[in-house]
Design an enzyme around this catalytic site. Sequence first.
Site, PDB file in Angstrom:
ATOM      1  N   GLY A  30       0.689  -1.408  -0.107  1.00 16.04           N
ATOM      2  CA  GLY A  30      -0.089   0.054   0.053  1.00 16.04           C
ATOM      3  C   GLY A  30       0.986   1.378   0.030  1.00 16.04           C
ATOM      4  O   GLY A  30       0.489   2.190  -0.518  1.00 16.04           O
ATOM      5  N   THR A  31       1.760   1.295   0.820  1.00 19.39           N
ATOM      6  CA  THR A  31       2.923   2.340   0.656  1.00 19.39           C
ATOM      7  C   THR A  31       3.335   2.844  -0.633  1.00 19.39           C
ATOM      8  O   THR A  31       3.389   3.922  -1.196  1.00 19.39           O
ATOM      9  CB  THR A  31       4.226   2.071   1.683  1.00 19.39           C
ATOM     10  OG1 THR A  31       3.358   1.862   3.043  1.00 19.39           O
ATOM     11  CG2 THR A  31       5.065   3.172   2.051  1.00 19.39           C
ATOM     12  N   GLN A  39      -7.611   0.056   3.836  1.00 19.64           N
ATOM     13  CA  GLN A  39      -8.257  -0.630   4.999  1.00 19.64           C
ATOM     14  C   GLN A  39      -9.724  -0.996   4.696  1.00 19.64           C
ATOM     15  O   GLN A  39     -10.113  -1.949   5.341  1.00 19.64           O
ATOM     16  CB  GLN A  39      -8.079   0.507   6.181  1.00 19.64           C
ATOM     17  CG  GLN A  39      -6.811   0.554   6.954  1.00 19.64           C
ATOM     18  CD  GLN A  39      -6.504  -0.744   7.636  1.00 19.64           C
ATOM     19  OE1 GLN A  39      -7.174  -1.536   8.089  1.00 19.64           O
ATOM     20  NE2 GLN A  39      -5.131  -0.473   8.119  1.00 19.64           N
ATOM     21  N   SER A  53      -3.685  -3.074  -0.371  1.00 17.71           N
ATOM     22  CA  SER A  53      -2.679  -4.069   0.052  1.00 17.71           C
ATOM     23  C   SER A  53      -3.176  -5.540   0.473  1.00 17.71           C
ATOM     24  O   SER A  53      -4.374  -5.764   1.004  1.00 17.71           O
ATOM     25  CB  SER A  53      -2.193  -3.351   1.381  1.00 17.71           C
ATOM     26  OG  SER A  53      -0.961  -4.081   1.783  1.00 17.71           O
ATOM     27  N   HIS A  62      -1.635  -7.801   2.851  1.00 19.47           N
ATOM     28  CA  HIS A  62      -1.481  -8.186   4.233  1.00 19.47           C
ATOM     29  C   HIS A  62      -2.606  -7.821   5.186  1.00 19.47           C
ATOM     30  O   HIS A  62      -2.500  -8.274   6.277  1.00 19.47           O
ATOM     31  CB  HIS A  62       0.254  -7.760   4.763  1.00 19.47           C
ATOM     32  CG  HIS A  62       0.242  -6.573   5.205  1.00 19.47           C
ATOM     33  ND1 HIS A  62       0.200  -6.064   6.472  1.00 19.47           N
ATOM     34  CD2 HIS A  62       0.377  -5.434   4.597  1.00 19.47           C
ATOM     35  CE1 HIS A  62       0.424  -4.911   6.615  1.00 19.47           C
ATOM     36  NE2 HIS A  62       0.631  -4.525   5.214  1.00 19.47           N
ATOM     37  N   THR A  96      11.435  -7.296 -12.080  1.00 19.72           N
ATOM     38  CA  THR A  96      11.022  -8.886 -11.979  1.00 19.72           C
ATOM     39  C   THR A  96      10.078  -8.991 -10.902  1.00 19.72           C
ATOM     40  O   THR A  96      10.190  -8.697  -9.697  1.00 19.72           O
ATOM     41  CB  THR A  96      12.118  -9.948 -11.715  1.00 19.72           C
ATOM     42  OG1 THR A  96      12.877  -9.605 -12.865  1.00 19.72           O
ATOM     43  CG2 THR A  96      11.576 -11.393 -11.665  1.00 19.72           C
ATOM     44  N   CYS A 156       1.833   1.995  12.279  1.00 15.92           N
ATOM     45  CA  CYS A 156       2.948   2.569  11.493  1.00 15.92           C
ATOM     46  C   CYS A 156       3.430   3.937  12.457  1.00 15.92           C
ATOM     47  O   CYS A 156       4.849   4.111  12.150  1.00 15.92           O
ATOM     48  CB  CYS A 156       2.525   3.211  10.140  1.00 15.92           C
ATOM     49  SG  CYS A 156       1.677   1.925   9.215  1.00 15.92           S
TER      50      CYS A 156
HETATM   51  C1  LIG Z   1      -4.777   3.154   5.156  1.00 13.10           C
HETATM   52  C2  LIG Z   1      -3.354   2.745   5.018  1.00 13.10           C
HETATM   53  N1  LIG Z   1      -2.664   2.921   3.941  1.00 13.10           N
HETATM   54  C3  LIG Z   1      -1.470   2.188   3.466  1.00 13.10           C
HETATM   55  C4  LIG Z   1      -0.908   1.498   4.306  1.00 13.10           C
HETATM   56  C5  LIG Z   1       0.445   0.809   3.981  1.00 13.10           C
HETATM   57  O1  LIG Z   1      -0.012  -0.564   3.502  1.00 13.10           O
HETATM   58  P1  LIG Z   1       1.313  -1.229   3.471  1.00 13.10           P
HETATM   59  O2  LIG Z   1       1.536  -1.831   4.714  1.00 13.10           O
HETATM   60  O3  LIG Z   1       0.985  -2.549   2.456  1.00 13.10           O
HETATM   61  O4  LIG Z   1       2.630  -0.572   2.995  1.00 13.10           O
HETATM   62  C6  LIG Z   1      -1.653   0.943   5.700  1.00 13.10           C
HETATM   63  C7  LIG Z   1      -0.946   0.156   6.414  1.00 13.10           C
HETATM   64  O5  LIG Z   1      -1.051   0.155   7.684  1.00 13.10           O
HETATM   65  C8  LIG Z   1      -2.792   1.819   5.995  1.00 13.10           C
HETATM   66  O6  LIG Z   1      -3.503   1.337   6.996  1.00 13.10           O
END
Ligand SMILES: Cc1ncc(COP(=O)(O)O)c(C=O)c1O
Length: 378
Positions: free
Chosen positions: A69-70, A176, A196, A198, A234, A321
């Site tokens: 997601g990041t 989320q 994302s 996970h 890759t 985070c």
């Molecule tokens: C709202 C939101 N965006 C982005 C992310 C980041 O996702 P990733 O952990 O896959 O980088 C998170 C992770 O906690 C999240 O809660």
Amino acid sequence: MIYLDHNATTPLDPDVLESMLPFLGNQFGNPSSLSRLGRTARTAIEVAREQVAALAGASASQVIFTSGGTEANNLALLGLSQVAKKGALAISAIEHPSVLSPALDYLSYQGWDTHVLPVNTSGIVDVNTLETSNMADLRLISVMLANNETGVIQDIAGIANDCRKHHIMLHTDAVQAFGKIPVNFKTLHVHSMSVSSHKINGPKGVGALIVDPEITVQPLVYGGGQEKTIRPGTENVAGIIGFGKAAELAAVSLEQHMLSTTQLRDELITRLLKLDHCTIFGVNAPRLPNTVQFAIQNVDGEMLLMALDQAGIAVSSGSACSSASKAPSHVLQAMGVDEITARGAIRISFGSASTTDNIDSLMAVINQQLSSWMFDDE
Ligand SMILES: Cc1ncc(COP(=O)(O)O)c(C=O)c1O
């Protein structure tokens, strides 16, 4: 261990693991190779693309796999900003750091005029600010679909309508919401959307950006032709295949998952509200079925988290985070919550294996701690 922190991450589903194993073993082909091994990996990636697209209400051709997601959020903000004429950018005050930081720490230094959209006390983005902002100069907006701390859900389709009228690009972070509520890229009408793996019982380190086929996204890194050259390198074959399987399973169980987590959420709220001076954040707003964030007056969130952890119950004091930083949650502060109350915040996020017994155990520890702290005060 009782795990009540599914917004931080989720356990890998055994069926997901099984789907990945061949690609960590004998099926090690490079999906760009024309050999049989390569073709097997390519076919499996394309199946995963379909599976992720199906859960996102998009077409497979719109899915760009990323490292999570990041990266998807960075790719959206930086990648879209490069194709838009430089001007003003707006993000909501409650965004995840993977949106806040590219906007505030990078794009504003690149000459973008960056606005932070306030939220009301329920955590809803104040769309009136959008209307009073100078739309003529706004090029790009990023508002998340559901907040990771409070679970509050925004009216993204409504914001998208305004954006489309004014030719403003809209990105939404749906990390989320994906797999917890129905998410449909088409009806949300956004230009891009992050998801994302996970958070939906898939492996870590894989995610995707879903992109409107009408727009171009510039890559963050340059290399080969993978992922339509938008995300070269890759592919993380096993990760992508696991993500696809997780999305497929999430689609099948979505309705049941929503039902069971809503019951748990509402049961927990009822029991929390019986305590003296307990605040549930965003309680009047539409929220994710699995999330409850609360604070109890005069109770420090970190101390309660540690006590719960010692009792074998994993929760979060805010977003995983930012839990390393001692600063109170920027989300709660944006909602006008005072600093002391914000420092008391505890987030409970349920998953498919959560039960009412888990709530009994949680409440037992909370009550025990409250009475022992009361004793200490005497
Ligand atoms: C709202 C939101 N965006 C982005 C992310 C980041 O996702 P990733 O952990 O896959 O980088 C998170 C992770 O906690 C999240 O809660």
